[in-house]
Design a protein around this motif. Sequence first.
Motif, PDB file in Angstrom:
ATOM      1  N   THR A 129       0.522  -0.812   0.205  1.00  0.00           N
ATOM      2  CA  THR A 129       0.211   0.123   0.283  1.00  0.00           C
ATOM      3  C   THR A 129       1.157   1.572  -0.223  1.00  0.00           C
ATOM      4  N   VAL A 130       0.133   2.419  -0.839  1.00  0.00           N
ATOM      5  CA  VAL A 130       1.303   3.757  -0.904  1.00  0.00           C
ATOM      6  C   VAL A 130      -0.052   4.938  -0.420  1.00  0.00           C
ATOM      7  N   ARG A 131       0.907   6.118  -0.581  1.00  0.00           N
ATOM      8  CA  ARG A 131       0.282   7.009   0.436  1.00  0.00           C
ATOM      9  C   ARG A 131       0.948   7.967   0.340  1.00  0.00           C
ATOM     10  N   CYS A 132       0.524   9.481   0.326  1.00  0.00           N
ATOM     11  CA  CYS A 132       1.545  10.285   0.308  1.00  0.00           C
ATOM     12  C   CYS A 132      -0.118  11.281   1.455  1.00  0.00           C
ATOM     13  N   CYS A 133       0.932  11.259   1.942  1.00  0.00           N
ATOM     14  CA  CYS A 133       2.127  11.780   2.755  1.00  0.00           C
ATOM     15  C   CYS A 133       2.332  12.053   4.053  1.00  0.00           C
ATOM     16  N   SER A 134       2.948  11.736   4.869  1.00  0.00           N
ATOM     17  CA  SER A 134       3.714  12.075   6.377  1.00  0.00           C
ATOM     18  C   SER A 134       3.363  13.129   6.451  1.00  0.00           C
ATOM     19  N   ALA A 135       4.079  13.331   8.121  1.00  0.00           N
ATOM     20  CA  ALA A 135       3.727  14.908   8.295  1.00  0.00           C
ATOM     21  C   ALA A 135       4.676  15.837   7.605  1.00  0.00           C
ATOM     22  N   ASP A 136       6.037  14.884   8.054  1.00  0.00           N
ATOM     23  CA  ASP A 136       6.518  15.698   7.646  1.00  0.00           C
ATOM     24  C   ASP A 136       7.257  15.582   5.932  1.00  0.00           C
ATOM     25  N   GLY A 137       5.811  14.741   4.837  1.00  0.00           N
ATOM     26  CA  GLY A 137       6.024  15.037   3.715  1.00  0.00           C
ATOM     27  C   GLY A 137       6.647  13.894   2.796  1.00  0.00           C
ATOM     28  N   ARG A 138       6.766  12.700   3.632  1.00  0.00           N
ATOM     29  CA  ARG A 138       7.283  11.769   2.647  1.00  0.00           C
ATOM     30  C   ARG A 138       6.311  10.432   2.615  1.00  0.00           C
ATOM     31  N   LEU A 162       0.563  24.148   3.076  1.00  0.00           N
ATOM     32  CA  LEU A 162      -0.038  23.458   2.462  1.00  0.00           C
ATOM     33  C   LEU A 162       0.837  21.362   2.647  1.00  0.00           C
ATOM     34  N   ASP A 163      -0.475  21.473   2.664  1.00  0.00           N
ATOM     35  CA  ASP A 163       0.070  20.060   3.130  1.00  0.00           C
ATOM     36  C   ASP A 163      -1.446  19.286   2.723  1.00  0.00           C
ATOM     37  N   CYS A 164      -1.885  18.153   2.860  1.00  0.00           N
ATOM     38  CA  CYS A 164      -3.230  17.248   2.489  1.00  0.00           C
ATOM     39  C   CYS A 164      -4.414  17.189   3.626  1.00  0.00           C
ATOM     40  N   THR A 165      -4.526  18.485   4.384  1.00  0.00           N
ATOM     41  CA  THR A 165      -5.067  18.767   5.028  1.00  0.00           C
ATOM     42  C   THR A 165      -6.140  20.329   4.512  1.00  0.00           C
ATOM     43  N   THR A 166      -4.660  21.110   4.284  1.00  0.00           N
ATOM     44  CA  THR A 166      -5.336  22.000   3.999  1.00  0.00           C
ATOM     45  C   THR A 166      -5.956  21.966   2.506  1.00  0.00           C
ATOM     46  N   THR A 167      -6.291  23.630   1.945  1.00  0.00           N
ATOM     47  CA  THR A 167      -7.000  24.218   0.962  1.00  0.00           C
ATOM     48  C   THR A 167      -6.602  24.743   0.444  1.00  0.00           C
ATOM     49  N   PRO A 168      -5.230  24.799  -0.675  1.00  0.00           N
ATOM     50  CA  PRO A 168      -5.840  23.782  -1.859  1.00  0.00           C
ATOM     51  C   PRO A 168      -4.578  22.366  -1.185  1.00  0.00           C
ATOM     52  N   VAL A 169      -4.883  21.269  -1.569  1.00  0.00           N
ATOM     53  CA  VAL A 169      -4.434  20.156  -1.136  1.00  0.00           C
ATOM     54  C   VAL A 169      -2.680  20.612  -1.329  1.00  0.00           C
ATOM     55  N   SER A 170      -1.355  19.986  -0.940  1.00  0.00           N
ATOM     56  CA  SER A 170      -0.632  20.182  -1.968  1.00  0.00           C
ATOM     57  C   SER A 170      -0.435  18.698  -2.992  1.00  0.00           C
ATOM     58  N   PRO A 175      -3.831   9.741  -2.941  1.00  0.00           N
ATOM     59  CA  PRO A 175      -4.725   8.939  -2.082  1.00  0.00           C
ATOM     60  C   PRO A 175      -4.239   7.624  -2.053  1.00  0.00           C
ATOM     61  N   GLU A 176      -4.698   7.199  -1.292  1.00  0.00           N
ATOM     62  CA  GLU A 176      -3.871   5.237  -0.518  1.00  0.00           C
ATOM     63  C   GLU A 176      -3.719   4.585  -1.824  1.00  0.00           C
ATOM     64  N   THR A 205      -6.439  13.104  -2.873  1.00  0.00           N
ATOM     65  CA  THR A 205      -6.791  13.020  -1.205  1.00  0.00           C
ATOM     66  C   THR A 205      -8.159  11.853  -1.648  1.00  0.00           C
ATOM     67  N   ASP A 206      -9.003  11.853  -1.993  1.00  0.00           N
ATOM     68  CA  ASP A 206     -10.315  11.171  -2.367  1.00  0.00           C
ATOM     69  C   ASP A 206      -9.373   9.141  -3.240  1.00  0.00           C
ATOM     70  N   PRO A 207     -10.463   8.333  -3.388  1.00  0.00           N
ATOM     71  CA  PRO A 207      -9.594   6.908  -3.709  1.00  0.00           C
ATOM     72  C   PRO A 207     -10.173   6.917  -5.346  1.00  0.00           C
ATOM     73  N   ASP A 208      -9.003   6.553  -6.032  1.00  0.00           N
ATOM     74  CA  ASP A 208      -9.344   6.729  -8.058  1.00  0.00           C
ATOM     75  C   ASP A 208      -8.418   5.672  -8.636  1.00  0.00           C
ATOM     76  N   PRO A 209      -8.723   4.807  -8.201  1.00  0.00           N
ATOM     77  CA  PRO A 209      -7.794   3.305  -8.574  1.00  0.00           C
ATOM     78  C   PRO A 209      -7.692   3.877 -10.374  1.00  0.00           C
ATOM     79  N   GLY A 210      -8.607   4.159 -10.931  1.00  0.00           N
ATOM     80  CA  GLY A 210      -7.848   4.618 -12.100  1.00  0.00           C
ATOM     81  C   GLY A 210      -6.660   6.041 -12.875  1.00  0.00           C
ATOM     82  N   CYS A 211      -7.183   6.101 -11.304  1.00  0.00           N
ATOM     83  CA  CYS A 211      -5.564   7.292 -11.782  1.00  0.00           C
ATOM     84  C   CYS A 211      -4.162   6.874 -12.071  1.00  0.00           C
TER      85      CYS A 211
END
Length: 237
Positions: A129-138, A162-170, A175-176, A205-211
Amino acid sequence: MTDDAPVSRRPLWRRITGSFLFQLCAAFVVFGLILSFVAKPYWVPSGSMEQTLQVGDRVLVNRLAFAGGATPHTGDIVVFDADEAWDGGARTPSNPLTAALRWIGEVTGFGPSGPHTLIKRVIAGPGQTVRCCSADGRLIVDGTPLDEPYVFQDFSFQPGTLDCTTTPVSPRCLPEVTVPKDSYLVMGDHRSNSSDGAAQCRGRTDPDPGCWRWAHSAEIVGKAVVILWPVNRWSGL
């Protein structure tokens, strides 16, 4: 006294195998077998792997690296034939001259190496499983943030701003996803300049296997192991 004894001639098979034409053909056959089954040069066409690889570098690809059940691992640099999901996929040149130049490039490594052959770094393999990001952006693979000192000019990421919780998203956020069977997630080291397996999923951040786009096991040519050219960049990978 004159020796009129007949001079013995070499057997036909020795005359054939000893000819220049036969030896030239044999050399081409051996060279072709090496390129097909052992190792081959590859010309780096873009800056997606900077600074590890530069445009125009020639690398040697070990075609036996994943033989006998061996598989790519996170961090390996692989060459693979991209399918139609990768910006149109494999394309056969219609111009005979272009096709000939591609063939020469594939044989020598001094020119384009195939209709749509890419070089990227493996991030994760089947079932991971892969996702991004950790608190420090990894990047996070199977719950563990990756240490990637080779990454060059990554997308902007500022915790709290500018991270995965902000608007806009980094745009670094992903997505995982679970990597499918017989597939690998591959990315370029020059993350902000790489049309790689995650390029169409960035900033989501929304799951989308097609991307997602994958490097499939059957299409992996081999592992890049050394920079052959230019001479001042000789090094292992």
